[in-house]
Design a protein around this motif. Structure first.
Motif, PDB file in Angstrom:
ATOM      1  N   ALA A 190       0.869  -1.174   0.000  1.00  5.50           N
ATOM      2  CA  ALA A 190       0.000   0.000   0.000  1.00  5.50           C
ATOM      3  C   ALA A 190       0.903   1.220   0.000  1.00  5.50           C
ATOM      4  N   PHE A 191       0.630   2.161  -0.895  1.00  8.06           N
ATOM      5  CA  PHE A 191       1.480   3.344  -1.017  1.00  8.06           C
ATOM      6  C   PHE A 191       0.603   4.587  -0.906  1.00  8.06           C
ATOM      7  N   VAL A 192       0.778   5.350   0.164  1.00  4.72           N
ATOM      8  CA  VAL A 192      -0.030   6.554   0.400  1.00  4.72           C
ATOM      9  C   VAL A 192       0.860   7.780   0.282  1.00  4.72           C
ATOM     10  N   GLY A 193       0.500   8.657  -0.642  1.00  3.08           N
ATOM     11  CA  GLY A 193       1.251   9.890  -0.881  1.00  3.08           C
ATOM     12  C   GLY A 193       1.941   9.863  -2.223  1.00  3.08           C
ATOM     13  N   LEU A 194       1.178  10.077  -3.282  1.00  2.00           N
ATOM     14  CA  LEU A 194       1.715   9.993  -4.646  1.00  2.00           C
ATOM     15  C   LEU A 194       2.030  11.391  -5.181  1.00  2.00           C
ATOM     16  N   GLY A 195       2.908  12.093  -4.462  1.00  2.00           N
ATOM     17  CA  GLY A 195       3.316  13.423  -4.881  1.00  2.00           C
ATOM     18  C   GLY A 195       4.461  13.384  -5.865  1.00  2.00           C
ATOM     19  N   SER A 196       5.213  14.482  -5.927  1.00  2.94           N
ATOM     20  CA  SER A 196       6.277  14.589  -6.932  1.00  2.94           C
ATOM     21  C   SER A 196       7.370  13.556  -6.706  1.00  2.94           C
ATOM     22  N   MET A 197       7.576  13.129  -5.465  1.00  3.64           N
ATOM     23  CA  MET A 197       8.521  12.049  -5.191  1.00  3.64           C
ATOM     24  C   MET A 197       7.814  10.702  -5.042  1.00  3.64           C
ATOM     25  N   GLY A 198       6.679  10.702  -4.363  1.00  5.00           N
ATOM     26  CA  GLY A 198       5.984   9.450  -4.092  1.00  5.00           C
ATOM     27  C   GLY A 198       5.548   8.702  -5.335  1.00  5.00           C
ATOM     28  N   LEU A 199       5.053   9.426  -6.336  1.00  6.87           N
ATOM     29  CA  LEU A 199       4.568   8.760  -7.546  1.00  6.87           C
ATOM     30  C   LEU A 199       5.674   7.990  -8.268  1.00  6.87           C
ATOM     31  N   ALA A 220       8.706   9.984   5.188  1.00  7.32           N
ATOM     32  CA  ALA A 220       8.689  11.442   5.271  1.00  7.32           C
ATOM     33  C   ALA A 220       9.752  11.926   6.248  1.00  7.32           C
ATOM     34  N   THR A 221      10.136  13.201   6.122  1.00  9.04           N
ATOM     35  CA  THR A 221      11.059  13.825   7.070  1.00  9.04           C
ATOM     36  C   THR A 221      10.259  14.299   8.276  1.00  9.04           C
ATOM     37  N   CYS A 222      10.523  13.684   9.445  1.00  8.69           N
ATOM     38  CA  CYS A 222       9.744  13.948  10.655  1.00  8.69           C
ATOM     39  C   CYS A 222      10.674  14.150  11.850  1.00  8.69           C
ATOM     40  N   GLY A 265      15.659  13.934  -3.544  1.00 11.66           N
ATOM     41  CA  GLY A 265      14.732  14.737  -4.342  1.00 11.66           C
ATOM     42  C   GLY A 265      14.025  13.981  -5.444  1.00 11.66           C
ATOM     43  N   VAL A 266      13.361  14.745  -6.294  1.00 16.18           N
ATOM     44  CA  VAL A 266      12.579  14.159  -7.386  1.00 16.18           C
ATOM     45  C   VAL A 266      13.473  13.399  -8.354  1.00 16.18           C
ATOM     46  N   THR A 289      18.824   8.095  -1.219  1.00 18.90           N
ATOM     47  CA  THR A 289      19.481   7.641   0.000  1.00 18.90           C
ATOM     48  C   THR A 289      18.390   7.413   1.036  1.00 18.90           C
ATOM     49  N   ILE A 290      18.378   6.230   1.649  1.00 16.77           N
ATOM     50  CA  ILE A 290      17.341   5.875   2.615  1.00 16.77           C
ATOM     51  C   ILE A 290      18.010   5.536   3.940  1.00 16.77           C
ATOM     52  N   MET A 291      17.586   6.224   4.996  1.00 15.25           N
ATOM     53  CA  MET A 291      18.207   6.123   6.322  1.00 15.25           C
ATOM     54  C   MET A 291      17.233   5.449   7.277  1.00 15.25           C
ATOM     55  N   VAL A 292      17.523   4.225   7.680  1.00 14.95           N
ATOM     56  CA  VAL A 292      16.555   3.411   8.406  1.00 14.95           C
ATOM     57  C   VAL A 292      16.892   3.301   9.879  1.00 14.95           C
ATOM     58  N   GLY A 293      15.882   3.560  10.713  1.00 14.29           N
ATOM     59  CA  GLY A 293      15.960   3.274  12.132  1.00 14.29           C
ATOM     60  C   GLY A 293      14.883   2.260  12.473  1.00 14.29           C
ATOM     61  N   ALA A 294      15.296   1.045  12.852  1.00 15.40           N
ATOM     62  CA  ALA A 294      14.348  -0.031  13.162  1.00 15.40           C
ATOM     63  C   ALA A 294      15.128  -1.235  13.659  1.00 15.40           C
ATOM     64  N   PRO A 295      14.477  -2.128  14.415  1.00 12.00           N
ATOM     65  CA  PRO A 295      15.156  -3.371  14.793  1.00 12.00           C
ATOM     66  C   PRO A 295      15.647  -4.110  13.549  1.00 12.00           C
ATOM     67  N   LYS A 296      16.782  -4.812  13.680  1.00  7.34           N
ATOM     68  CA  LYS A 296      17.390  -5.467  12.524  1.00  7.34           C
ATOM     69  C   LYS A 296      16.440  -6.414  11.789  1.00  7.34           C
ATOM     70  N   PRO A 297      15.630  -7.226  12.476  1.00  4.77           N
ATOM     71  CA  PRO A 297      14.701  -8.096  11.738  1.00  4.77           C
ATOM     72  C   PRO A 297      13.704  -7.319  10.876  1.00  4.77           C
ATOM     73  N   SER A 298      13.256  -6.176  11.380  1.00  4.21           N
ATOM     74  CA  SER A 298      12.315  -5.350  10.608  1.00  4.21           C
ATOM     75  C   SER A 298      13.017  -4.711   9.417  1.00  4.21           C
ATOM     76  N   TYR A 299      14.239  -4.244   9.640  1.00  4.91           N
ATOM     77  CA  TYR A 299      15.044  -3.712   8.529  1.00  4.91           C
ATOM     78  C   TYR A 299      15.216  -4.773   7.450  1.00  4.91           C
TER      79      TYR A 299
END
Length: 295
Positions: free
Chosen positions: A8-17, A97-99, A126-127, A136-146
């Protein structure tokens, strides 16, 4: 074993699409939802599925990707729109998203309380990066979830990093990235405005500093647009108002002063407050021009 996922993909903006389109190209079943029907139509034309609601998109999905504007929108999708309730037990929610880190931690607790797992996965690039699949994707999560979502994330970005085992650690790294980008951009605007005030040829100045130790990626990318009267908009001033605000919040959360980030934030705020929040972020130079009477 079939590695393709139902996403499921929510947010089909200039980057999301384009990110969602890259998932479709990789063979995943992608159900897209956005408030703009034309965005969903474009995804459907590329082979995705046009979901009539957030809940329909999430039913039976392995992964929910949230490419929304901020943490408030993410929470609205998850709680108010029913995404969390519709997702099956054990599903992963990739918040891209950047939060603010603290907001990510709070969301992760709400997601966990409902039997799902939040993967903190903000992006940079960016786009252009979204279209090319080179984010570049920066992940924070338990290793099994990653590990569970890594193959899907690699479809959207070719630079994937596990930044730590806790949700919010990806957000911290993204905030630091944006701190540097914002400070470098504000400094570039200050430097070129000084050249203009002093009467030197700004094109020559830009060429010299771009090829010297004084250079930065932001100077080389944004410098030429700083010298245009009406540059195209690739990223708005208000993005850095938001992102530097997040960086400052990250500093407050660990009781750390960030004076350079604060100064850059004030310059971007000044430009936004002058009515130019939607202008290209290179136009932070205009704040220095007004401050110093440069026409």
């Amino acid at each position: 074993m079939n590695s393709n996922k139902t996403i499921a993909f929510v947010g089909l903006g200039s980057m999301g699409l384009p990110m969602a389109q890259n998932l479709v190209k990789a063979g995943h079943s992608v159900r897209g939802f956005d408030m703009r029907t034309e965005a969903m139509d474009t995804l459907a034309a590329a082979g995705g599925v046009r979901a009539e609601s957030v809940q329909v998109a999430c039913r039976g999905a392995d992964i929910l990707v949230l490419m929304v504007v901020n943490a408030d929108q993410a929470r609205t999708v998850l709680i108010d729109a029913g995404a969390l309730a519709a997702l099956p037990e054990g599903a992963h929610v990739c918040l891209m998203a950047t939060c603010p880190p603290d907001a990510v931690k709070r969301l992760s607790e709400e997601v966990a309380a409902d039997g799902k797992v939040l993967v903190d996965a903000p992006v940079s690039g960016g786009v252009v990066g979204a279209k090319a699949g080179t984010l570049t994707i920066m992940v924070g999560a338990p290793k099994p979830s990653y590990d569970a979502v890594a193959s899907v994330l690699r479809t959207m970005g070719d630079k994937l990093y596990h930044c730590g085992p806790e949700q919010g650690q990806g957000a911290v790294v993204k905030a630091i990235n944006q701190l540097l980008c914002g400070v470098h951009l504000a400094a570039a605007g200050e430097a070129l405005a000084l050249g203009q005030k002093a009467g030197v040829d700004t094109a020559t100045l830009l060429e010299i500093v771009s090829g010297s130790a004084a250079s930065s990626w932001m100077l080389k990318d944004r410098g030429s647009r700083m010298l245009m009267e009406e540059p195209p908009v690739t990223s708005a001033v208000d993005i850095f108002v938001k992102d530097l605000g997040i960086a400052l919040a990250a500093g407050r959360s660990v009781n750390m002063g960030l004076p350079l980030a604060a100064a850059a934030h004030q310059v971007f705020l000044s430009e936004s407050g002058s009515g130019n929040g939607l202008a290209d972020d290179s136009q932070v130079i205009a704040a220095y021009r007004r401050l110093n009477g440069i026409s």
